[in-house]
Design an enzyme around this catalytic site. Structure first.
Site, PDB file in Angstrom:
ATOM      1  N   GLY A  62     -17.443   0.573  -0.923  1.00 29.80           N
ATOM      2  CA  GLY A  62     -18.120   1.851  -0.754  1.00 29.80           C
ATOM      3  C   GLY A  62     -19.566   1.866  -1.196  1.00 29.80           C
ATOM      4  N   PRO A 106     -15.786  -4.986   3.193  1.00 37.82           N
ATOM      5  CA  PRO A 106     -17.078  -5.440   3.723  1.00 37.82           C
ATOM      6  C   PRO A 106     -18.232  -4.518   3.340  1.00 37.82           C
ATOM      7  CG  PRO A 106     -15.832  -4.373   5.452  1.00 37.82           C
ATOM      8  CD  PRO A 106     -14.908  -4.470   4.270  1.00 37.82           C
ATOM      9  N   LEU A 107     -17.897  -3.349   2.791  1.00 37.19           N
ATOM     10  CA  LEU A 107     -18.925  -2.406   2.358  1.00 37.19           C
ATOM     11  C   LEU A 107     -18.986  -2.306   0.833  1.00 37.19           C
ATOM     12  CD1 LEU A 107     -18.280   0.342   5.062  1.00 37.19           C
ATOM     13  CD2 LEU A 107     -20.160  -1.312   4.982  1.00 37.19           C
ATOM     14  N   TYR A 126       0.839  -1.194   0.000  1.00 35.05           N
ATOM     15  CA  TYR A 126       0.000   0.000   0.000  1.00 35.05           C
ATOM     16  C   TYR A 126       0.877   1.247   0.000  1.00 35.05           C
ATOM     17  CZ  TYR A 126      -3.629  -3.314   1.584  1.00 35.05           C
ATOM     18  OH  TYR A 126      -4.479  -4.372   1.718  1.00 35.05           O
ATOM     19  N   HIS A 136      -0.228 -12.178   1.204  1.00 35.20           N
ATOM     20  CA  HIS A 136      -1.263 -11.365   0.565  1.00 35.20           C
ATOM     21  C   HIS A 136      -1.944 -12.094  -0.590  1.00 35.20           C
ATOM     22  CE1 HIS A 136      -2.195  -6.794  -0.047  1.00 35.20           C
ATOM     23  NE2 HIS A 136      -3.273  -7.524  -0.069  1.00 35.20           N
TER      24      HIS A 136
END
Length: 329
Positions: free
Chosen positions: A208, A204-205, A56, A124
């Site tokens: 967005g 989990p959303l 990241y 990862h």
């Protein structure tokens, strides 16, 4: 904040974690001061499960997290990842699970994070060119050396998980899971529960969508890369997925909660071995997400959610074809 146990080795985390990726890359321009304040606020609220990765930034998100937790290390369950290799210029250079690379990547992460150990260290993505037994063997050595406490995998398939767990107990599997992405329910969740492995849903959303924050694609910032990177944000899929998110909002409004809280509460209801890590770079959204731990869904609520957003309803794959080949190995 409720605590949840991941795996059988003693790892305990807040029921809601904090994904830190977007503070440094991909989801629009970051604000370091606000990001650090968001991490501090998370710890104040008992959200102690922080998730980052060496890729990241690249390499900058671990440094940001380091600055935020410098004087609060004992409050944090710190998770980071290796294996997705990037150059200093941000280029993606493939996946590496070679034992020597594992050791090198861990030392580099420890230095960037400014800590003497990592609480949860994930691979990862699975390297198809390196036997998982060799990769996890090197990760096991990191545990024995005191550099890592618990081991995890991300987006691994059932056979790989079983082979890895035979080398050293795996405490957590991190994979995408939300009302928009439910394929882990078929084989992955039953297998890891059989093995005593916890589950950490990322995105989990729905990256967005399930927050109800957007009314059209124009609401995405110009420097947000989601439309370019994820098929569900493409022109042919966006409006359909927005419509689905609107159905979630209707139920949330009736319960007096936000759509994001409803989506997170749904995940928490799927088992006490699940700890989602919604990402945000703002305190306001962090507080909203943390509040999901207090939302209780009735059987009627769950049935209605299933009715308006059945499995497989989301339009578009979660990654482009080439990236989809890298998951579930």
């Amino acid at each position: 904040m409720e605590r949840r146990r991941l795996g059988n080795q003693g790892l305990e985390v807040s029921a809601i974690g904090l994904g830190c990726m977007g503070m440094s890359e991909f989801y629009g321009t970051g604000d370091e001061e606000e990001s650090i304040a968001t991490i501090h606020r998370a710890l104040d609220l008992g959200v102690n499960f922080l998730d980052t990765a060496d890729m990241y930034g690249p390499f900058t998100n671990e440094k940001l997290v380091s600055r935020a937790i410098a004087d609060r290390r004992d409050e944090v369950v710190l998770a980071t990842k290796f294996g997705n290799v990037r150059g200093e210029d941000g280029s993606f250079e493939g996946v590496n699970g070679d034992p020597e690379y594992v050791r090198m990547a861990c030392d580099a992460s420890l230095q960037r994070l400014g800590v003497d150990h990592i609480d949860l260290y994930y691979q990862h993505r699975v390297d198809p060119d390196t036997p998982i037994e060799e990769t996890v063997g090197a990760m096991k050595e990191l545990v024995e050396a005191g550099k890592v406490r618990y081991l995890g995998l991300s987006e691994a398939g059932v056979e790989t998980i079983r082979k890895a767990n035979a080398v050293h107990p795996i405490s957590a599997l991190q994979s995408e899971y939300s009302l928009f992405t439910r394929d882990v329910e078929d084989e992955i969740l039953p297998a890891i529960r059989e093995l005593g492995i916890g589950f950490v849903p990322y995105s989990p959303l729905g990256r967005g969508f399930l927050t109800g924050a957007w009314k059209s694609a124009a609401d995405l910032p110009d420097d947000d890369t989601r439309a370019a990177r994820f098929p569900r944000f493409s022109e042919e899929n966006f409006d359909r997925n927005l419509e689905l998110a609107g159905r979630v909002r209707e139920i949330a409004d009736e319960k007096g909660v936000t759509p994001g809280q409803l989506a997170l509460a749904w995940l928490l209801s799927r088992g006490d071995d699940i700890a989602p890590i919604p990402g945000t770079k703002r305190r306001e959204r962090l507080e909203e997400n943390a509040g999901a731990a207090d939302v209780k869904l009735t059987e009627e609520d769950l049935s209605r959610i299933e009715e308006v957003l059945p499995r497989g309803a989301a339009s578009g794959e979660r990654y482009p074809e080439q990236q989809m080949q890298a998951v579930g190995r």
